[in-house]
Scaffold this active site. Structure first.
Site, PDB file in Angstrom:
ATOM      1  CB  CYS A 116      31.783  30.841 -39.538  1.00  0.00           C
ATOM      2  SG  CYS A 116      30.827  30.398 -40.556  1.00  0.00           S
ATOM      3  CG  HIS A 256      34.581  27.968 -37.809  1.00  0.00           C
ATOM      4  ND1 HIS A 256      33.438  27.959 -36.936  1.00  0.00           N
ATOM      5  CD2 HIS A 256      34.373  28.567 -38.890  1.00  0.00           C
ATOM      6  CE1 HIS A 256      32.567  28.245 -38.463  1.00  0.00           C
ATOM      7  NE2 HIS A 256      33.466  28.243 -39.151  1.00  0.00           N
ATOM      8  CG  ASN A 286      30.908  25.063 -41.366  1.00  0.00           C
ATOM      9  OD1 ASN A 286      30.284  26.238 -39.448  1.00  0.00           O
ATOM     10  ND2 ASN A 286      31.521  26.429 -41.423  1.00  0.00           N
TER      11      ASN A 286
HETATM   12  O1  UT7 Z   1      32.375  28.528 -41.927  1.00  0.00           O
HETATM   13  C1  UT7 Z   1      32.546  29.983 -42.914  1.00  0.00           C
HETATM   14  C2  UT7 Z   1      34.551  29.154 -43.457  1.00  0.00           C
HETATM   15  N1  UT7 Z   1      34.275  28.324 -43.803  1.00  0.00           N
HETATM   16  C3  UT7 Z   1      34.764  27.136 -44.974  1.00  0.00           C
HETATM   17  O2  UT7 Z   1      35.844  27.998 -43.901  1.00  0.00           O
HETATM   18  C4  UT7 Z   1      34.654  26.646 -45.949  1.00  0.00           C
HETATM   19  C5  UT7 Z   1      36.903  27.327 -46.341  1.00  0.00           C
HETATM   20  N2  UT7 Z   1      36.151  25.756 -47.530  1.00  0.00           N
HETATM   21  C6  UT7 Z   1      36.486  24.467 -47.766  1.00  0.00           C
HETATM   22  O3  UT7 Z   1      35.942  23.690 -47.042  1.00  0.00           O
HETATM   23  C7  UT7 Z   1      36.450  23.782 -49.317  1.00  0.00           C
HETATM   24  O4  UT7 Z   1      37.579  24.784 -50.278  1.00  0.00           O
HETATM   25  C8  UT7 Z   1      35.596  23.095 -49.213  1.00  0.00           C
HETATM   26  C9  UT7 Z   1      35.498  21.472 -48.965  1.00  0.00           C
HETATM   27  C10 UT7 Z   1      34.237  23.113 -49.482  1.00  0.00           C
HETATM   28  C11 UT7 Z   1      36.071  21.925 -51.044  1.00  0.00           C
HETATM   29  O5  UT7 Z   1      37.106  21.568 -51.045  1.00  0.00           O
HETATM   30  P1  UT7 Z   1      38.512  21.663 -51.869  1.00  0.00           P
HETATM   31  O6  UT7 Z   1      39.773  20.721 -51.840  1.00  0.00           O
HETATM   32  O7  UT7 Z   1      38.439  23.549 -52.017  1.00  0.00           O
HETATM   33  O8  UT7 Z   1      37.438  20.948 -53.090  1.00  0.00           O
HETATM   34  P2  UT7 Z   1      38.019  22.414 -55.056  1.00  0.00           P
HETATM   35  O9  UT7 Z   1      36.301  22.549 -54.540  1.00  0.00           O
HETATM   36  O10 UT7 Z   1      39.122  22.838 -55.476  1.00  0.00           O
HETATM   37  O11 UT7 Z   1      37.255  21.038 -55.418  1.00  0.00           O
HETATM   38  C12 UT7 Z   1      38.395  19.619 -55.768  1.00  0.00           C
HETATM   39  C13 UT7 Z   1      37.607  18.755 -56.738  1.00  0.00           C
HETATM   40  C14 UT7 Z   1      36.828  19.154 -57.989  1.00  0.00           C
HETATM   41  O12 UT7 Z   1      36.641  18.772 -59.103  1.00  0.00           O
HETATM   42  P3  UT7 Z   1      37.859  18.683 -60.233  1.00  0.00           P
HETATM   43  O13 UT7 Z   1      37.656  20.058 -60.706  1.00  0.00           O
HETATM   44  O14 UT7 Z   1      39.891  18.035 -59.190  1.00  0.00           O
HETATM   45  O15 UT7 Z   1      38.167  17.417 -61.405  1.00  0.00           O
HETATM   46  C15 UT7 Z   1      35.131  19.506 -57.692  1.00  0.00           C
HETATM   47  O16 UT7 Z   1      34.407  19.330 -58.229  1.00  0.00           O
HETATM   48  O17 UT7 Z   1      36.193  17.907 -55.557  1.00  0.00           O
HETATM   49  C16 UT7 Z   1      35.430  18.060 -56.648  1.00  0.00           C
HETATM   50  N3  UT7 Z   1      34.402  18.552 -55.620  1.00  0.00           N
HETATM   51  C17 UT7 Z   1      33.695  17.803 -55.154  1.00  0.00           C
HETATM   52  N4  UT7 Z   1      33.575  16.079 -55.391  1.00  0.00           N
HETATM   53  C18 UT7 Z   1      33.111  15.200 -54.467  1.00  0.00           C
HETATM   54  C19 UT7 Z   1      33.779  18.987 -55.089  1.00  0.00           C
HETATM   55  N5  UT7 Z   1      33.079  19.275 -53.891  1.00  0.00           N
HETATM   56  C20 UT7 Z   1      32.779  17.766 -53.967  1.00  0.00           C
HETATM   57  C21 UT7 Z   1      31.597  17.357 -53.435  1.00  0.00           C
HETATM   58  N6  UT7 Z   1      32.040  15.511 -53.247  1.00  0.00           N
HETATM   59  N7  UT7 Z   1      30.668  17.122 -52.198  1.00  0.00           N
END
Ligand code: UT7
Length: 331
Positions: A116, A256, A286
């Protein structure tokens, strides 16, 4: 003779027509519009659906848009850099094909890959060719067809990424406009957190790996998120400090577009008002190497000659950095 600086003198962009909305994703994986919107800021993204069309198709269209707007003869372009994480093919340069297709027949060309951060590192690279005095027209294109390595059954990645391309032209400037400073970094210990493991030279694709989906992008979102927030803010603060800039001196943060919460955290660290933060993640998601030039294209009409822009990016590798650039024209 006055010092030569490298200024952006034109922008162009292209996104595919197909719109993949959060509502459509709800029918594909266990997710919902509310979660995606509040956790990422994304509402929809563009996907290149046509078979046989790769990243070069996006790059060619973005470059042609720039060429038309700027009225430049492609034969005058001396170097074409395609910043991308998703080249068309192994072994054959995507940039070489792109340059030929846009009629830049006198140019040499190469791909630049830094996940990225590809476009940000490309800005630095393009600028050096201009600042040296050796070249006068360098075309930098950021293009990615992320849909080519996304698993549309993995809700951790398929909600984030989209396809697109943006292009900028770098030319010499004698008024001190253009690229002023840069802080570029990388840390290979981060590669386990964001990668497509199979399909490269370490692990060439096998039928078993493909059957298990190991050629798709994997992301440990939480770890990438934490590193992105810390490092993007860190370099943005440092570049402001060492150029004696305060938030009042900045026209826009050009960050970004990976997650709205990461962009907001970076803006908060430099205490920048939201009106000064370029944002288009809601409509493109993204797009990896294309986010920064797509922002410039969307905000071009609001930019004025002399405006101070702070660029910041973070990506796989890990790679990250910040660039300070003075805008060179009124559109
Ligand atoms: O460009 C390259 C660099 N990339 C980035 O900068 C991306 C960086 N990461 C992120 O943007 C975020 O970590 C994500 C958007 C990928 C994920 O968001 P998050 O707030 O970190 O979510 P998480 O993985 O901690 O998950 C929180 C909850 C979980 O449920 P529980 O365990 O709390 O019950 C996940 O299972 O949200 C759940 N979850 C979802 N729910 C609905 C994870 N993905 C999804 C989804 N839809 N797509």
């Amino acid at each position: 003779m006055s010092k030569i600086t490298a200024a952006i003198t034109a922008v162009g962009a292209y996104v595919p027509e197909y719109v993949l909305t959060n509502k459509i994703l709800e029918t594909m994986v266990d997710t919902n519009d509310e979660w995606i919107t509040t956790r990422t800021g994304i509402k929809e993204r563009r996907i290149l659906k046509e078979e046989g069309k790769g990243t070069s198709f996006l790059a060619i269209n973005a470059a042609n848009d720039l060429i038309k707007k700027r009225g430049i003869d492609p034969k005058d372009i001396e170097l074409v850099i395609v910043a991308t994480a998703t080249p068309d093919m192994k072994a054959a340069s995507t940039a070489a094909y792109t340059a030929t297709q846009i009629g830049a027949v006198n140019a040499f060309s190469f791909d630049l890959e830094a996940a990225c951060s590809s476009f940000l590192f490309g800005m630095s690279t393009a600028a050096k060719y201009i600042e040296s005095g050796r070249y006068k027209n360098v075309l930098l294109i950021g293009a990615d067809k992320n849909s080519s390595f996304i698993n549309y059954k993995d809700r951790a990645t398929c909600i984030i990424f989209g396809d697109g391309a943006g292009a900028v032209l770098f030319e010499p400037n004698h008024e001190g406009l253009g690229l002023q400073d840069e802080i570029l970094r990388s840390d290979g210990s981060g590669r386990e957190f964001l990668q497509a493991t199979y399909g490269g030279s370490s692990y060439p694709s096998t039928p078993e790996a493909v059957a298990e989906g190991k050629h798709y992008v994997f992301q440990d979102g939480k770890t990438v998120f934490k590193n992105a927030v810390f490092n993007m803010a860190d370099v943005a603060v440092k570049i402001l400090e060492r150029n004696n800039l305060t938030k009042n001196d900045i026209a826009f943060l050009v960050a970004h577009q990976a997650n709205k919460r990461i962009i907001d955290a970076t803006a908060n660290r430099i205490e920048l008002e939201s009106e000064k933060v370029m944002m288009n993640i809601e409509k493109y998601g993204n797009t990896t190497s294309a986010t920064l030039p797509l922002l410039l294209n969307d905000y071009e009409s609001q930019l004025k000659k002399g405006d101070n822009l702070i660029f910041a990016a973070f990506g796989g590798g890990f790679t990250w950095g910040s660039v300070y650039l003075k805008w060179a024209y009124n559109s």
